[in-house]
Design an enzyme around this catalytic site. Structure first.
Site, PDB file in Angstrom:
ATOM      1  N   ILE A 267      -7.404  -9.198 -12.025  1.00  0.00           N
ATOM      2  CA  ILE A 267      -8.017  -8.612 -13.217  1.00  0.00           C
ATOM      3  C   ILE A 267      -9.525  -8.626 -13.011  1.00  0.00           C
ATOM      4  O   ILE A 267     -10.107  -9.659 -12.668  1.00  0.00           O
ATOM      5  CB  ILE A 267      -7.578  -9.378 -14.480  1.00  0.00           C
ATOM      6  CG1 ILE A 267      -6.080  -9.127 -14.711  1.00  0.00           C
ATOM      7  CG2 ILE A 267      -8.392  -8.927 -15.696  1.00  0.00           C
ATOM      8  CD1 ILE A 267      -5.459  -9.934 -15.814  1.00  0.00           C
ATOM      9  N   LEU A 268     -10.137  -7.450 -13.175  1.00  0.00           N
ATOM     10  CA  LEU A 268     -11.578  -7.328 -12.937  1.00  0.00           C
ATOM     11  C   LEU A 268     -12.334  -7.521 -14.254  1.00  0.00           C
ATOM     12  O   LEU A 268     -11.804  -7.248 -15.324  1.00  0.00           O
ATOM     13  CB  LEU A 268     -11.868  -5.954 -12.332  1.00  0.00           C
ATOM     14  CG  LEU A 268     -11.194  -5.759 -10.967  1.00  0.00           C
ATOM     15  CD1 LEU A 268     -11.176  -4.298 -10.564  1.00  0.00           C
ATOM     16  CD2 LEU A 268     -11.883  -6.607  -9.898  1.00  0.00           C
TER      17      LEU A 268
ATOM     18  N   HIS B 200       0.446   1.359 -13.169  1.00  0.00           N
ATOM     19  CA  HIS B 200       1.236   0.210 -13.625  1.00  0.00           C
ATOM     20  C   HIS B 200       2.716   0.611 -13.609  1.00  0.00           C
ATOM     21  O   HIS B 200       3.062   1.695 -14.097  1.00  0.00           O
ATOM     22  CB  HIS B 200       0.804  -0.209 -15.036  1.00  0.00           C
ATOM     23  CG  HIS B 200       1.548  -1.416 -15.511  1.00  0.00           C
ATOM     24  ND1 HIS B 200       1.266  -2.685 -15.038  1.00  0.00           N
ATOM     25  CD2 HIS B 200       2.573  -1.549 -16.373  1.00  0.00           C
ATOM     26  CE1 HIS B 200       2.106  -3.545 -15.605  1.00  0.00           C
ATOM     27  NE2 HIS B 200       2.899  -2.880 -16.423  1.00  0.00           N
TER      28      HIS B 200
ATOM     29  N   GLY C 199       0.780  -1.238   0.000  1.00  0.00           N
ATOM     30  CA  GLY C 199       0.000   0.000   0.000  1.00  0.00           C
ATOM     31  C   GLY C 199       0.807   1.281   0.000  1.00  0.00           C
ATOM     32  O   GLY C 199       0.347   2.307   0.505  1.00  0.00           O
ATOM     33  N   THR C 200       2.002   1.266  -0.614  1.00  0.00           N
ATOM     34  CA  THR C 200       2.762   2.529  -0.654  1.00  0.00           C
ATOM     35  C   THR C 200       2.074   3.544  -1.573  1.00  0.00           C
ATOM     36  O   THR C 200       2.152   4.747  -1.319  1.00  0.00           O
ATOM     37  CB  THR C 200       4.225   2.328  -1.095  1.00  0.00           C
ATOM     38  OG1 THR C 200       4.252   1.852  -2.443  1.00  0.00           O
ATOM     39  CG2 THR C 200       4.956   1.369  -0.184  1.00  0.00           C
TER      40      THR C 200
HETATM   41  C1  GAR Z   1       3.198  -1.046  -7.426  1.00  0.00           C
HETATM   42  O1  GAR Z   1       4.474  -0.998  -8.015  1.00  0.00           O
HETATM   43  C2  GAR Z   1       2.128  -1.053  -8.499  1.00  0.00           C
HETATM   44  O2  GAR Z   1       2.413  -0.238  -9.589  1.00  0.00           O
HETATM   45  C3  GAR Z   1       2.141  -2.503  -8.901  1.00  0.00           C
HETATM   46  O3  GAR Z   1       2.287  -3.212  -7.694  1.00  0.00           O
HETATM   47  C4  GAR Z   1       2.990  -2.393  -6.742  1.00  0.00           C
HETATM   48  C5  GAR Z   1       2.141  -2.271  -5.491  1.00  0.00           C
HETATM   49  O4  GAR Z   1       2.810  -1.594  -4.479  1.00  0.00           O
HETATM   50  N1  GAR Z   1       0.934  -2.859  -9.598  1.00  0.00           N
HETATM   51  C6  GAR Z   1       0.908  -3.745 -10.586  1.00  0.00           C
HETATM   52  O5  GAR Z   1       1.867  -4.368 -10.959  1.00  0.00           O
HETATM   53  C7  GAR Z   1      -0.475  -3.927 -11.234  1.00  0.00           C
HETATM   54  N2  GAR Z   1      -0.330  -4.522 -12.532  1.00  0.00           N
HETATM   55  P1  GAR Z   1       2.060  -0.904  -3.270  1.00  0.00           P
HETATM   56  O6  GAR Z   1       1.102  -1.935  -2.661  1.00  0.00           O
HETATM   57  O7  GAR Z   1       3.169  -0.557  -2.315  1.00  0.00           O
HETATM   58  O8  GAR Z   1       1.345   0.314  -3.787  1.00  0.00           O
END
Ligand code: GAR
Length: 212
Positions: free
Chosen positions: A94-95, A111, A13-14
């Protein structure tokens, strides 16, 4: 009118934190994070929501027979919460079209690559950065786009490039892409949406009033 935002998460969740911090300094264009929904029990993102006083809900993928059933349940929850904008921030599922039909041009995804590179089914999280390093590209980055029926295929809203350095590991690159790109462009795209400044024409997203 303040837009009610739901942030969908699956992990650390950053990106959610970047949105919470932006809201605290008035940087979400008047939008309010009204709910966090996690597909994983115990995700650290839930902790972040609790600390910020944001109502959080857990809808584990394993509770549903398939992704359509999960999507329909999510759609119903989002409607019940009166949500205007759905933000996928590290949401690893994927929704299906039920959600896209209920929220046309009102679902954003971040992304961790410059779409159309290293995107689509199978490219998520660290795998994206592993693929960029394996290919040998010199530039990567992040993209915020509207969600359509095609995975990572909807109209692009904002992108930011990040240089690859000699000796980068997937983990180091992931961290730099987050810091330099994702945490900057995601809150900015959410603010533009909440200010009513995004106009979609075919595949092109026009930013009304000029690029921030
Ligand atoms: C992030 O890098 C986001 O862009 C990626 O997962 C990570 C989640 O980090 N998302 C994908 O790859 C979706 N295709 P977070 O939980 O720290 O925000």
């Amino acid at each position: 009118m303040s837009r009610r935002i739901a942030v969908l998460v699956s992990g650390g969740g950053t990106n959610l934190q970047a949105l919470i911090d932006a809201q605290a300094r008035g940087g979400l264009g008047g939008g309010t994070i009204a709910a966090v929904i996690s597909s994983k029990e115990g995700a650290y993102a839930l902790e972040r929501a609790a600390r910020a006083g944001i109502p959080a809900y857990v809808m584990p993928r394993g509770d549903f027979p398939d992704s359509r059933a999960m999507t329909v349940a999510l759609r119903d929850k989002l409607r019940a919460l009166d949500i205007d904008l759905v933000v996928l921030a590290g949401f690893m599922h994927i929704l299906t079209e039920e959600l896209i039909a209920a929220y046309p041009n009102a679902i954003l995804n971040v992304h961790p690559a410059l779409i159309p590179a290293f995107c689509g089914a199978g490219y998520y999280g660290l795998k994206v950065h592993e693929a960029a390093l394996a290919y040998g590209v010199k530039l990567t980055g992040a993209t915020v786009h509207f969600v359509s029926a095609e995975p990572d295929g909807g109209p692009v809203i904002l992108q930011r490039a990040v240089e690859i350095r000699a000796g980068d590991t997937p983990e180091a690159l992931q961290r730099r892409v987050m810091e330099e790109a994702e945490w900057q462009i995601l809150p900015r795209a959410v603010a533009l949406f909440c200010q009513g400044r995004l106009a979609v024409e075919g595949r092109t997203v026009h930013i009304l009033g000029g690029t921030p």
